[in-house]
Scaffold this motif. Structure first.
Motif, short mmCIF file in Angstrom:
data_model
loop_
_atom_site.label_atom_id
_atom_site.label_comp_id
_atom_site.label_asym_id
_atom_site.label_seq_id
_atom_site.Cartn_x
_atom_site.Cartn_y
_atom_site.Cartn_z
N SER A 15 0.99 -1.30 -0.03
CA SER A 15 0.17 0.03 0.02
C SER A 15 0.90 1.23 -0.07
N ALA A 16 0.51 2.23 -0.73
CA ALA A 16 0.97 3.59 -0.64
C ALA A 16 0.81 4.30 0.58
N VAL A 17 -0.22 3.83 1.25
CA VAL A 17 -0.54 4.64 2.74
C VAL A 17 0.08 4.29 3.68
N PRO A 18 0.62 5.26 4.41
CA PRO A 18 1.95 4.91 5.41
C PRO A 18 1.42 4.23 6.64
N PRO A 19 2.44 3.28 7.01
CA PRO A 19 1.99 2.41 8.10
C PRO A 19 1.21 2.95 9.16
N PHE A 20 1.42 4.11 9.71
CA PHE A 20 0.81 4.68 11.00
C PHE A 20 -0.59 4.87 10.65
N GLU A 21 -0.99 5.32 9.19
CA GLU A 21 -2.17 5.57 8.74
C GLU A 21 -2.87 4.10 8.58
N GLN A 22 -2.35 3.12 8.30
CA GLN A 22 -2.73 1.90 7.95
C GLN A 22 -3.51 1.33 9.51
N VAL A 23 -2.65 1.49 10.61
CA VAL A 23 -3.01 1.14 11.72
C VAL A 23 -4.21 1.92 12.59
N LYS A 24 -4.02 3.19 12.09
CA LYS A 24 -5.02 4.06 12.77
C LYS A 24 -6.59 3.69 11.85
N GLN A 25 -6.47 3.53 10.57
CA GLN A 25 -7.60 3.16 9.89
C GLN A 25 -8.21 1.86 10.12
N ALA A 26 -7.25 0.83 10.36
CA ALA A 26 -7.72 -0.57 10.97
C ALA A 26 -8.57 -0.31 12.09
N VAL A 27 -8.05 0.58 13.12
CA VAL A 27 -8.67 0.46 14.47
C VAL A 27 -10.00 1.29 14.43
N LEU A 28 -9.98 2.22 13.40
CA LEU A 28 -11.24 2.90 13.32
C LEU A 28 -12.44 2.31 12.67
N ALA A 29 -11.87 1.44 11.61
CA ALA A 29 -12.60 0.51 10.97
C ALA A 29 -13.22 -0.58 11.85
N ALA A 30 -12.44 -1.18 12.76
CA ALA A 30 -12.71 -2.15 13.66
C ALA A 30 -13.80 -1.40 14.69
N ALA A 31 -13.47 -0.44 15.20
CA ALA A 31 -14.40 0.47 16.16
C ALA A 31 -15.63 0.61 15.60
N ALA A 32 -15.58 0.96 14.35
CA ALA A 32 -17.15 1.49 13.75
C ALA A 32 -17.81 0.21 13.57
N SER A 33 -17.33 -1.13 13.12
CA SER A 33 -17.88 -2.12 12.68
C SER A 33 -18.53 -3.05 14.10
N GLY A 34 -17.71 -2.73 14.94
CA GLY A 34 -17.94 -3.54 16.26
C GLY A 34 -17.04 -4.62 16.15
N LYS A 35 -16.25 -4.96 15.56
CA LYS A 35 -15.12 -6.20 15.59
C LYS A 35 -14.33 -5.66 16.89
N ALA A 36 -14.03 -4.15 17.22
CA ALA A 36 -13.29 -3.86 18.50
C ALA A 36 -14.42 -3.11 19.24
N ALA A 37 -15.21 -3.81 20.23
CA ALA A 37 -16.23 -3.30 20.83
C ALA A 37 -15.42 -1.98 22.02
N VAL A 38 -16.48 -1.37 22.53
CA VAL A 38 -15.90 -0.35 23.62
C VAL A 38 -15.14 -1.23 24.72
N GLY A 39 -14.09 -0.96 25.03
CA GLY A 39 -13.30 -1.63 26.27
C GLY A 39 -12.26 -2.79 25.69
N THR A 40 -12.48 -2.91 24.26
CA THR A 40 -11.59 -3.76 23.60
C THR A 40 -10.14 -3.09 23.89
N ARG A 41 -9.20 -3.96 24.48
CA ARG A 41 -7.71 -3.58 24.63
C ARG A 41 -6.94 -3.65 23.25
N LEU A 42 -6.23 -2.68 22.90
CA LEU A 42 -5.32 -2.80 21.82
C LEU A 42 -3.96 -3.32 22.24
N PRO A 43 -3.27 -3.97 21.30
CA PRO A 43 -1.84 -4.58 21.63
C PRO A 43 -1.22 -3.32 22.22
N PRO A 44 -0.07 -3.78 23.01
CA PRO A 44 0.91 -2.75 23.35
C PRO A 44 1.56 -2.03 22.09
#
Length: 125
Positions: A15-44
């Motif tokens: 991807s031409a998308v920078p890695p930090f943006e890919q991480v951010k977008q993955a978290v946003l998408a997971a939070a929006a879709s419910g794959k990562a519910a409120v309270g889900t702990r992200l990896p350190p």
């Protein structure tokens, strides 16, 4: 460590998308879709960076931007978790995106050009 990294939290090395943006977008998408519910702990930060083969500062930047947007909250030793505050942020962004899409359609700008405009704006922000 592998089992601690959610399947949805991966990078596309092509991807031409920078890695930090890919991480951010993955978290946003997971939070929006419910794959990562409120309270889900992200990896350190360090563990995720090592797993993804990127610098810890890259993951830290993504987490910091997510925290500024109200999508995650860092709780010291308890880690970084998905918060309910991101719901309002997502609603505001979705409303702005709808308005932007209407302007794009009425101007005749291509989707590709519109996305390039948004990406440039995000880089300036």
């Amino acid at each position: 460590m592998e089992q601690d990294i959610p399947r949805w939290l991966r990078l596309d090395p092509q991807s031409a998308v920078p890695p930090f943006e890919q991480v951010k977008q993955a978290v946003l998408a997971a939070a929006a879709s419910g794959k990562a519910a409120v309270g889900t702990r992200l990896p350190p930060v360090r563990g995720l960076a090592t797993h993804l083969g990127i610098a810890a500062n890259t993951v830290a930047r993504a987490y910091r931007e997510l925290e500024q947007a109200g999508v995650v909250e860092t709780r010291g030793r308890a880690g970084t978790v998905i918060t309910a505050g991101g719901d309002e942020a997502r609603r505001r962004v979705a409303a702005a995106a709808d308005d932007f899409a209407a302007v794009v359609r009425s101007s005749g700008l291509s989707e590709r050009d519109a996305v390039a405009v948004v990406q440039a704006a995000l880089r300036r922000a």
